[in-house]
Design a protein around this motif. Sequence first.
Motif, PDB file in Angstrom:
ATOM      1  N   ILE A   6       0.851  -1.195   0.000  1.00 27.75           N
ATOM      2  CA  ILE A   6       0.000   0.000   0.000  1.00 27.75           C
ATOM      3  C   ILE A   6       0.884   1.242   0.000  1.00 27.75           C
ATOM      4  CG2 ILE A   6      -1.762   1.323   1.231  1.00 27.75           C
ATOM      5  CD1 ILE A   6      -2.782  -1.253   2.427  1.00 27.75           C
ATOM      6  N   ILE A   7       0.708   2.089  -0.995  1.00 31.56           N
ATOM      7  CA  ILE A   7       1.453   3.346  -1.062  1.00 31.56           C
ATOM      8  C   ILE A   7       0.534   4.459  -0.578  1.00 31.56           C
ATOM      9  CG2 ILE A   7       2.661   4.956  -2.582  1.00 31.56           C
ATOM     10  CD1 ILE A   7       3.316   2.560  -4.380  1.00 31.56           C
ATOM     11  N   GLY A   8       0.770   4.895   0.653  1.00 31.94           N
ATOM     12  CA  GLY A   8      -0.081   5.896   1.288  1.00 31.94           C
ATOM     13  C   GLY A   8      -0.939   5.270   2.371  1.00 31.94           C
ATOM     14  N   VAL A   9      -0.336   5.061   3.556  1.00 29.63           N
ATOM     15  CA  VAL A   9      -1.073   4.422   4.658  1.00 29.63           C
ATOM     16  C   VAL A   9      -1.614   5.524   5.571  1.00 29.63           C
ATOM     17  CG1 VAL A   9      -1.036   2.631   6.427  1.00 29.63           C
ATOM     18  CG2 VAL A   9       0.501   2.466   4.469  1.00 29.63           C
ATOM     19  N   GLY A  10      -2.592   6.264   5.048  1.00 32.17           N
ATOM     20  CA  GLY A  10      -3.294   7.274   5.826  1.00 32.17           C
ATOM     21  C   GLY A  10      -4.599   6.699   6.346  1.00 32.17           C
ATOM     22  N   ARG A  43       4.830   8.915   4.719  1.00 29.74           N
ATOM     23  CA  ARG A  43       5.748  10.051   4.658  1.00 29.74           C
ATOM     24  C   ARG A  43       6.590  10.139   5.923  1.00 29.74           C
ATOM     25  NH1 ARG A  43       1.244  12.765   2.145  1.00 29.74           N
ATOM     26  NH2 ARG A  43       1.734  13.345  -0.011  1.00 29.74           N
ATOM     27  N   ASN A  44       5.985   9.773   7.063  1.00 31.49           N
ATOM     28  CA  ASN A  44       6.640   9.956   8.359  1.00 31.49           C
ATOM     29  C   ASN A  44       6.631   8.641   9.134  1.00 31.49           C
ATOM     30  OD1 ASN A  44       7.606  10.775  10.832  1.00 31.49           O
ATOM     31  ND2 ASN A  44       5.876  12.129  11.303  1.00 31.49           N
ATOM     32  N   LEU A  45       7.808   8.052   9.289  1.00 28.87           N
ATOM     33  CA  LEU A  45       7.905   6.771  10.005  1.00 28.87           C
ATOM     34  C   LEU A  45       7.698   6.926  11.503  1.00 28.87           C
ATOM     35  CD1 LEU A  45      10.953   5.150   8.157  1.00 28.87           C
ATOM     36  CD2 LEU A  45       8.571   4.371   8.077  1.00 28.87           C
ATOM     37  N   GLN A  46       7.828   8.159  12.010  1.00 26.25           N
ATOM     38  CA  GLN A  46       7.712   8.380  13.458  1.00 26.25           C
ATOM     39  C   GLN A  46       6.259   8.454  13.916  1.00 26.25           C
ATOM     40  OE1 GLN A  46      10.639   8.088  14.890  1.00 26.25           O
ATOM     41  NE2 GLN A  46      11.441   8.009  12.787  1.00 26.25           N
ATOM     42  N   LYS A  47       5.358   8.746  13.014  1.00 26.63           N
ATOM     43  CA  LYS A  47       3.947   8.879  13.383  1.00 26.63           C
ATOM     44  C   LYS A  47       3.368   7.522  13.774  1.00 26.63           C
ATOM     45  CE  LYS A  47      -0.498  10.502  11.566  1.00 26.63           C
ATOM     46  NZ  LYS A  47      -1.192  11.107  10.397  1.00 26.63           N
ATOM     47  N   HIS A  48       2.665   7.492  14.908  1.00 24.70           N
ATOM     48  CA  HIS A  48       2.092   6.228  15.382  1.00 24.70           C
ATOM     49  C   HIS A  48       0.897   5.823  14.514  1.00 24.70           C
ATOM     50  CE1 HIS A  48       0.689   3.031  17.972  1.00 24.70           C
ATOM     51  NE2 HIS A  48      -0.521   3.596  17.993  1.00 24.70           N
ATOM     52  N   LEU A  55       6.839  -0.790   7.336  1.00 29.02           N
ATOM     53  CA  LEU A  55       6.643   0.511   6.709  1.00 29.02           C
ATOM     54  C   LEU A  55       7.952   1.036   6.122  1.00 29.02           C
ATOM     55  CD1 LEU A  55       4.376   2.242   9.392  1.00 29.02           C
ATOM     56  CD2 LEU A  55       3.635   1.208   7.241  1.00 29.02           C
ATOM     57  N   THR A  56       7.829   1.845   5.078  1.00 26.96           N
ATOM     58  CA  THR A  56       8.971   2.491   4.454  1.00 26.96           C
ATOM     59  C   THR A  56       8.530   3.853   3.954  1.00 26.96           C
ATOM     60  OG1 THR A  56      10.605   2.360   2.663  1.00 26.96           O
ATOM     61  CG2 THR A  56       8.449   1.401   2.225  1.00 26.96           C
ATOM     62  N   THR A  57       9.478   4.717   3.642  1.00 27.19           N
ATOM     63  CA  THR A  57       9.150   6.006   3.017  1.00 27.19           C
ATOM     64  C   THR A  57       9.411   5.977   1.506  1.00 27.19           C
ATOM     65  OG1 THR A  57      11.375   6.844   3.493  1.00 27.19           O
ATOM     66  CG2 THR A  57       9.643   7.309   5.119  1.00 27.19           C
ATOM     67  N   ASP A  58       9.878   4.874   1.004  1.00 22.97           N
ATOM     68  CA  ASP A  58      10.261   4.768  -0.407  1.00 22.97           C
ATOM     69  C   ASP A  58       9.218   3.958  -1.182  1.00 22.97           C
ATOM     70  OD1 ASP A  58      11.385   4.476  -2.880  1.00 22.97           O
ATOM     71  OD2 ASP A  58      13.188   3.416  -2.202  1.00 22.97           O
ATOM     72  N   PRO A  59       8.406   4.608  -2.027  1.00 27.84           N
ATOM     73  CA  PRO A  59       7.366   3.867  -2.769  1.00 27.84           C
ATOM     74  C   PRO A  59       7.925   2.823  -3.728  1.00 27.84           C
ATOM     75  CG  PRO A  59       7.571   6.123  -3.596  1.00 27.84           C
ATOM     76  CD  PRO A  59       8.389   6.049  -2.341  1.00 27.84           C
TER      77      PRO A  59
END
Length: 420
Positions: A6-10, A43-48, A55-59
Amino acid sequence: MIRVGIIGVGTVGTSVVKVLEKNRDIITARAGKEIKVVKGVVRNLQKHRDINIPLTTDPYEVTDDPSIDIVVELMGGVEDAYKIVKKALQNKKAVVTANKALLAYHRYDLKELAKDIPFEFEASVAGGIPIIKALREGLSANHIEAIRGIMNGTCNYILTKMDKEGADFATVLKEAQELGYAEADPTFDVEGFDAAHKLLILASIAYGIDAKPEDILIEGITKITTLDFEFAKEFGYAIKLLTIAKKRDHEVELRVHPTLIKRSEMIAKVDGVMNGVSVIGDVVGETMYYGPGAGGDATASAVISNIIDIARGGKCSPMLGFKKPLESGMRLASRESIETKYYLRLLVEDRPGILAKIAKIFGEHTISIESMLQKPAEGSLAHLLLSTHKCNEADINRALESLKTQEFLRQEPVMIRMEE
């Protein structure tokens, strides 16, 4: 096992992960295979986040991973999303997206890239309502005569509150923002762009029309006032932001704007944040689709439905509904050629002879008045609320330009189209 990235785990991406876990048994039974999210891009790995996936920041860790079968794009935006989805398709990965803006601009490019690779996008239009599947499959024997949709919950919430409570636009917008129904910057919703992107996607499936947002008529709801609702109620209308597609011979009208529509119509009864789409086919007649148009769970439901379709391994429907081009191709009708009824709100000097002058201007442009209300304004001014008989968009625009030159007019005219 079907492995998903999944690209964009909002909000929506998180719901997809949770629903796949929560309903694993029934989803596995329906798909015939277990479906597992093996990687997410943020975008932010620190966000819970209350999910347990890598998780990664690289699509490109998702698009280039040979073990991943399906790429789910939920990042939003247009050009960056296009590059990433293009990469996934080049790597022969199935794609599921909820990105209406991406499809509004690049759906035909992506169709050519995808060819026989599954590319699904049910969640891009009207959230949890399966309108894409209905048009591509359920109504595939029909010429689609018309589509009328309420496909922006923010606008529908605002207009419903203005109608039911007599509140003004600014007050209801503020309330919608506080409730989370409207963004801090609501322009994309209230000016009609969100609904227009969805209309263009449906128009491609229904008519094979390759149009961009810049090509069609788009107007928002910011000029609507309580006076307009007074006229609407007096004559039995509701006011809705409608997405409209109308077939006429080999042309299709595509437009998004506030619309006065009879309260007896099914689409006029769609209130609050809900969405509704009316489709008229030449064989089946009118069918109506109703449900939640946004929100994490509703959109996730549509995303997972597409994942299940792909996991089943059968041939997915043609991406834009056609296996080959229509022999009699459809053209986009010009904005000036629209024919409908119109409602006008005019602020004028309240003195004898003004209505006769207005009627004369309309007559010079072959427009006749059907009904009228007069409401007092401050001082020696009055609001004239008029509706016309059916006429041409070019003629009404010329009449409005003529009206603007008159000394008795004290405010820019407001025009709302009517549908019957």
